[in-house]
Scaffold this motif. Structure first.
Motif, PDB file in Angstrom:
ATOM      1  N   ARG A   1       1.543 -73.367 -47.956  1.00 15.53           N
ATOM      2  CA  ARG A   1       1.741 -73.149 -46.507  1.00 15.53           C
ATOM      3  C   ARG A   1       2.730 -74.170 -45.937  1.00 15.53           C
ATOM      4  NH1 ARG A   1       2.134 -69.003 -45.189  1.00 15.53           N
ATOM      5  NH2 ARG A   1       2.579 -68.868 -47.394  1.00 15.53           N
ATOM      6  N   TYR A   2       2.675 -75.390 -46.452  1.00 19.97           N
ATOM      7  CA  TYR A   2       3.617 -76.428 -46.006  1.00 19.97           C
ATOM      8  C   TYR A   2       5.060 -76.011 -46.316  1.00 19.97           C
ATOM      9  CZ  TYR A   2       6.555 -80.547 -46.616  1.00 19.97           C
ATOM     10  OH  TYR A   2       7.612 -81.425 -46.598  1.00 19.97           O
ATOM     11  N   LEU A   3       5.292 -75.551 -47.534  1.00 21.06           N
ATOM     12  CA  LEU A   3       6.642 -75.133 -47.916  1.00 21.06           C
ATOM     13  C   LEU A   3       7.096 -73.926 -47.096  1.00 21.06           C
ATOM     14  CD1 LEU A   3       6.606 -75.428 -51.823  1.00 21.06           C
ATOM     15  CD2 LEU A   3       7.790 -76.915 -50.201  1.00 21.06           C
TER      16      LEU A   3
ATOM     17  N   SER B   1      -1.917 -68.095 -37.650  1.00 18.95           N
ATOM     18  CA  SER B   1      -2.863 -67.124 -38.221  1.00 18.95           C
ATOM     19  C   SER B   1      -2.943 -67.227 -39.732  1.00 18.95           C
ATOM     20  CB  SER B   1      -2.470 -65.699 -37.818  1.00 18.95           C
ATOM     21  OG  SER B   1      -1.259 -65.313 -38.450  1.00 18.95           O
ATOM     22  N   THR B   2      -1.828 -67.613 -40.373  1.00 26.90           N
ATOM     23  CA  THR B   2      -1.844 -67.758 -41.832  1.00 26.90           C
ATOM     24  C   THR B   2      -2.511 -69.060 -42.278  1.00 26.90           C
ATOM     25  OG1 THR B   2       0.327 -68.831 -41.882  1.00 26.90           O
ATOM     26  CG2 THR B   2       0.290 -66.437 -42.042  1.00 26.90           C
ATOM     27  N   CYS B   3      -2.698 -69.980 -41.341  1.00 28.27           N
ATOM     28  CA  CYS B   3      -3.261 -71.290 -41.682  1.00 28.27           C
ATOM     29  C   CYS B   3      -4.729 -71.447 -41.290  1.00 28.27           C
ATOM     30  CB  CYS B   3      -2.454 -72.404 -41.016  1.00 28.27           C
ATOM     31  SG  CYS B   3      -0.733 -72.472 -41.539  1.00 28.27           S
ATOM     32  N   THR B   4      -5.134 -70.792 -40.203  1.00 34.13           N
ATOM     33  CA  THR B   4      -6.502 -70.986 -39.711  1.00 34.13           C
ATOM     34  C   THR B   4      -7.544 -70.510 -40.715  1.00 34.13           C
ATOM     35  OG1 THR B   4      -6.257 -68.904 -38.489  1.00 34.13           O
ATOM     36  CG2 THR B   4      -5.949 -70.960 -37.253  1.00 34.13           C
ATOM     37  N   ALA B   5      -7.257 -69.399 -41.401  1.00 35.92           N
ATOM     38  CA  ALA B   5      -8.208 -68.907 -42.399  1.00 35.92           C
ATOM     39  C   ALA B   5      -8.400 -69.931 -43.517  1.00 35.92           C
ATOM     40  CB  ALA B   5      -7.726 -67.576 -42.978  1.00 35.92           C
TER      41      ALA B   5
ATOM     42  N   LEU C   1      -7.811 -73.209 -43.371  1.00 34.22           N
ATOM     43  CA  LEU C   1      -8.495 -74.384 -42.833  1.00 34.22           C
ATOM     44  C   LEU C   1      -9.994 -74.141 -42.687  1.00 34.22           C
ATOM     45  CD1 LEU C   1      -6.211 -75.954 -40.060  1.00 34.22           C
ATOM     46  CD2 LEU C   1      -7.121 -77.069 -42.108  1.00 34.22           C
ATOM     47  N   THR C   2     -10.364 -72.934 -42.271  1.00 40.25           N
ATOM     48  CA  THR C   2     -11.782 -72.603 -42.103  1.00 40.25           C
ATOM     49  C   THR C   2     -12.533 -72.684 -43.419  1.00 40.25           C
ATOM     50  OG1 THR C   2     -11.230 -71.123 -40.262  1.00 40.25           O
ATOM     51  CG2 THR C   2     -13.402 -70.858 -41.273  1.00 40.25           C
ATOM     52  N   VAL C   3     -11.975 -72.074 -44.483  1.00 38.45           N
ATOM     53  CA  VAL C   3     -12.669 -72.084 -45.767  1.00 38.45           C
ATOM     54  C   VAL C   3     -12.680 -73.487 -46.384  1.00 38.45           C
ATOM     55  CG1 VAL C   3     -12.239 -69.652 -46.233  1.00 38.45           C
ATOM     56  CG2 VAL C   3     -10.602 -71.341 -47.040  1.00 38.45           C
ATOM     57  N   VAL C   4     -11.641 -74.283 -46.097  1.00 39.12           N
ATOM     58  CA  VAL C   4     -11.622 -75.667 -46.593  1.00 39.12           C
ATOM     59  C   VAL C   4     -12.764 -76.464 -45.976  1.00 39.12           C
ATOM     60  CG1 VAL C   4     -10.357 -77.856 -46.451  1.00 39.12           C
ATOM     61  CG2 VAL C   4      -9.192 -75.796 -47.214  1.00 39.12           C
ATOM     62  N   LEU C   5     -12.970 -76.315 -44.670  1.00 41.51           N
ATOM     63  CA  LEU C   5     -14.062 -77.023 -43.993  1.00 41.51           C
ATOM     64  C   LEU C   5     -15.418 -76.558 -44.518  1.00 41.51           C
ATOM     65  CD1 LEU C   5     -12.748 -77.081 -40.305  1.00 41.51           C
ATOM     66  CD2 LEU C   5     -12.967 -79.031 -41.858  1.00 41.51           C
ATOM     67  N   LEU C   6     -15.582 -75.252 -44.703  1.00 36.55           N
ATOM     68  CA  LEU C   6     -16.840 -74.714 -45.226  1.00 36.55           C
ATOM     69  C   LEU C   6     -17.101 -75.204 -46.651  1.00 36.55           C
ATOM     70  CD1 LEU C   6     -16.675 -71.002 -43.985  1.00 36.55           C
ATOM     71  CD2 LEU C   6     -18.180 -72.809 -43.138  1.00 36.55           C
ATOM     72  N   TYR C   7     -16.020 -75.412 -47.401  1.00 44.17           N
ATOM     73  CA  TYR C   7     -16.159 -75.825 -48.801  1.00 44.17           C
ATOM     74  C   TYR C   7     -16.461 -77.313 -48.935  1.00 44.17           C
ATOM     75  CZ  TYR C   7     -14.945 -76.780 -53.660  1.00 44.17           C
ATOM     76  OH  TYR C   7     -14.979 -77.191 -54.959  1.00 44.17           O
ATOM     77  N   TYR C   8     -15.809 -78.149 -48.127  1.00 46.93           N
ATOM     78  CA  TYR C   8     -15.881 -79.596 -48.326  1.00 46.93           C
ATOM     79  C   TYR C   8     -17.115 -80.262 -47.730  1.00 46.93           C
ATOM     80  CZ  TYR C   8     -11.479 -80.568 -50.650  1.00 46.93           C
ATOM     81  OH  TYR C   8     -10.479 -80.660 -51.582  1.00 46.93           O
ATOM     82  N   MET C   9     -17.625 -79.755 -46.617  1.00 44.60           N
ATOM     83  CA  MET C   9     -18.704 -80.462 -45.926  1.00 44.60           C
ATOM     84  C   MET C   9     -20.002 -80.540 -46.749  1.00 44.60           C
ATOM     85  SD  MET C   9     -17.316 -81.701 -43.369  1.00 44.60           S
ATOM     86  CE  MET C   9     -18.763 -82.339 -42.524  1.00 44.60           C
ATOM     87  N   PRO C  10     -20.528 -79.437 -47.324  1.00 48.13           N
ATOM     88  CA  PRO C  10     -21.787 -79.533 -48.074  1.00 48.13           C
ATOM     89  C   PRO C  10     -21.744 -80.456 -49.287  1.00 48.13           C
ATOM     90  CG  PRO C  10     -21.332 -77.259 -47.493  1.00 48.13           C
ATOM     91  CD  PRO C  10     -20.087 -78.037 -47.188  1.00 48.13           C
ATOM     92  N   PRO C  11     -20.683 -80.411 -50.142  1.00 50.91           N
ATOM     93  CA  PRO C  11     -20.665 -81.321 -51.292  1.00 50.91           C
ATOM     94  C   PRO C  11     -20.700 -82.792 -50.911  1.00 50.91           C
ATOM     95  CG  PRO C  11     -19.054 -79.586 -51.594  1.00 50.91           C
ATOM     96  CD  PRO C  11     -19.553 -79.471 -50.192  1.00 50.91           C
ATOM     97  N   VAL C  12     -20.116 -83.131 -49.755  1.00 51.74           N
ATOM     98  CA  VAL C  12     -20.156 -84.524 -49.298  1.00 51.74           C
ATOM     99  C   VAL C  12     -21.605 -84.970 -49.129  1.00 51.74           C
ATOM    100  CG1 VAL C  12     -19.640 -86.051 -47.352  1.00 51.74           C
ATOM    101  CG2 VAL C  12     -17.891 -84.496 -48.211  1.00 51.74           C
ATOM    102  N   CYS C  13     -22.442 -84.082 -48.581  1.00 54.59           N
ATOM    103  CA  CYS C  13     -23.865 -84.400 -48.383  1.00 54.59           C
ATOM    104  C   CYS C  13     -24.598 -84.558 -49.711  1.00 54.59           C
ATOM    105  CB  CYS C  13     -24.540 -83.296 -47.568  1.00 54.59           C
ATOM    106  SG  CYS C  13     -23.804 -83.025 -45.950  1.00 54.59           S
ATOM    107  N   ILE C  14     -24.144 -83.837 -50.741  1.00 55.52           N
ATOM    108  CA  ILE C  14     -24.865 -83.815 -52.025  1.00 55.52           C
ATOM    109  C   ILE C  14     -24.450 -84.964 -52.937  1.00 55.52           C
ATOM    110  CG2 ILE C  14     -25.271 -82.465 -54.133  1.00 55.52           C
ATOM    111  CD1 ILE C  14     -24.759 -79.956 -52.364  1.00 55.52           C
ATOM    112  N   TYR C  15     -23.140 -85.081 -53.208  1.00 55.08           N
ATOM    113  CA  TYR C  15     -22.685 -85.995 -54.248  1.00 55.08           C
ATOM    114  C   TYR C  15     -22.512 -87.436 -53.781  1.00 55.08           C
ATOM    115  CZ  TYR C  15     -22.021 -81.699 -56.774  1.00 55.08           C
ATOM    116  OH  TYR C  15     -22.244 -80.495 -57.378  1.00 55.08           O
ATOM    117  N   LEU C  16     -22.456 -87.637 -52.477  1.00 57.67           N
ATOM    118  CA  LEU C  16     -22.405 -89.011 -51.990  1.00 57.67           C
ATOM    119  C   LEU C  16     -23.800 -89.598 -51.812  1.00 57.67           C
ATOM    120  CD1 LEU C  16     -19.484 -89.000 -49.387  1.00 57.67           C
ATOM    121  CD2 LEU C  16     -19.459 -89.623 -51.810  1.00 57.67           C
TER     122      LEU C  16
END
Length: 312
Positions: free
Chosen positions: A127-129, A244-248, A250-265
């Motif tokens: 997306r950056y490129l 519109s090409t970025c929000t989707a 970003l949404t899945v990145v937030l959904l993916y990253y938050m729970p593992p932080v609670c588990i593995y840290l």
């Protein structure tokens, strides 16, 4: 030498017992129907996205190529955990898993999850490129580069998982065999080891922490440049299409990253109640991803309509 003899005199565990998710034992039939519904939606939705991306010529750009990989990963990730959860809801034998089966499940889970982590980073770079360097994008993200980046995520994910699986199962398991979790993951399995797991936990925190934090930092940096570039677009329609090409993503990145932080840290917090964050990113997020990408993306929705029309 005495320690080695003491370990050798102990009987190794041949099976583990997965205790499952909290509260599901009270209404197993209801939760079985719920999980089979979620699993069916997940597999159908992600395979439909994969079929749409693969068959529609309008979606043969790098962004959709990576989306196809993500859909396949989500379908597989859900398959690693959900069927075993459903089997455990039906019978007590369904909660049993062999030592080798536990190692395979742990490897597959971390292989797919870490590959997905790397893929999100590659998608942010794409997306950056596309937005920040549109004139160089066709050359910088040609078919060969695109295939190489996708292949590297799978290769690094396989190596990353192999390290964690070998470190986890090189330990001796000779005593308790009840895993206070709904699948074989590193923190709950390490709790059953008949050895000091301090080194394993440190390596787990360092390795997973560095990988996850590194990927997240790269994603954030990419989106800082993306937002700056989008704000410079003069037309409102241009800004809307770029966002519109970025929000989707970003949404899945937030959904993916938050729970593992609670588990593995917090590896010491494993237990039946600690499974809630894992349920979200292993079961719920793979189900939501197809909806997030289709609802926010006009091109995918149009391609889905064309696919359905051809089918009828």
């Amino acid at each position: 030498m005495a320690v080695k003899i003491e370990y050798l005199n102990q009987t190794m565990v041949s099976h583990f017992f997965l205790e499952g998710l909290m509260y599901t034992a009270e209404h197993p039939g209801l939760f079985f129907l719920l999980f089979i519904l979620i699993y069916s939606i997940t597999v159908t939705g992600n395979l439909l996205i994969l079929l749409t991306v693969g068959s529609d010529p309008h979606l043969h750009s790098p962004m959709y190529h990576f989306l196809g990989h993500l859909s396949f990963l989500d379908a597989c990730l859900s398959t690693v955990t959900v069927p075993k959860v459903m089997a455990g809801l039906l019978t007590l034998d369904g909660k049993m898993i062999s030592f080798q089966g536990c190692a395979v499940q742990l490897y597959c889970f971390h292989f797919l999850a870490s590959t997905e982590c790397f893929l999100y980073t590659v998608m942010a770079y794409d997306r950056y490129l596309a937005i920040c360097q549109p004139l160089h994008y066709p050359v910088a993200m040609n078919r060969r580069v695109c295939a190489g980046l996708a292949g590297s995520t799978w290769t690094i994910g396989a190596m990353h998982s192999a390290i964690h699986t070998s470190l986890t199962f090189r330990l001796l398991y000779c005593g308790p065999h009840h895993i206070a979790y709904f699948f074989c993951d590193i923190p709950p399995v390490l709790k059953l080891a008949c050895a000091d797991t301090t080194i394993n936990e440190l390596i787990m925190l360092a390795n997973i922490g560095v990988v996850a934090a590194g990927c997240l930092i790269l994603i954030i940096i990419s989106y800082v440049f993306i937002v700056a570039a989008v704000l410079r677009i003069r037309t409102a329609e241009g800004r809307r299409r770029a966002f519109s090409t970025c929000t989707a993503h970003l949404t899945v990145v937030l959904l993916y990253y938050m729970p593992p932080v609670c588990i593995y840290l917090q590896p010491s917090s494993t237990g039946a109640g600690a499974g809630a964050p894992a349920v979200f990113y292993t079961i719920v997020t793979p189900m939501l991803n197809p909806f997030i990408y289709t609802l926010r993306n006009k091109e995918v929705k149009q391609a889905l309509r064309r696919l359905v029309c051809r089918g009828f």
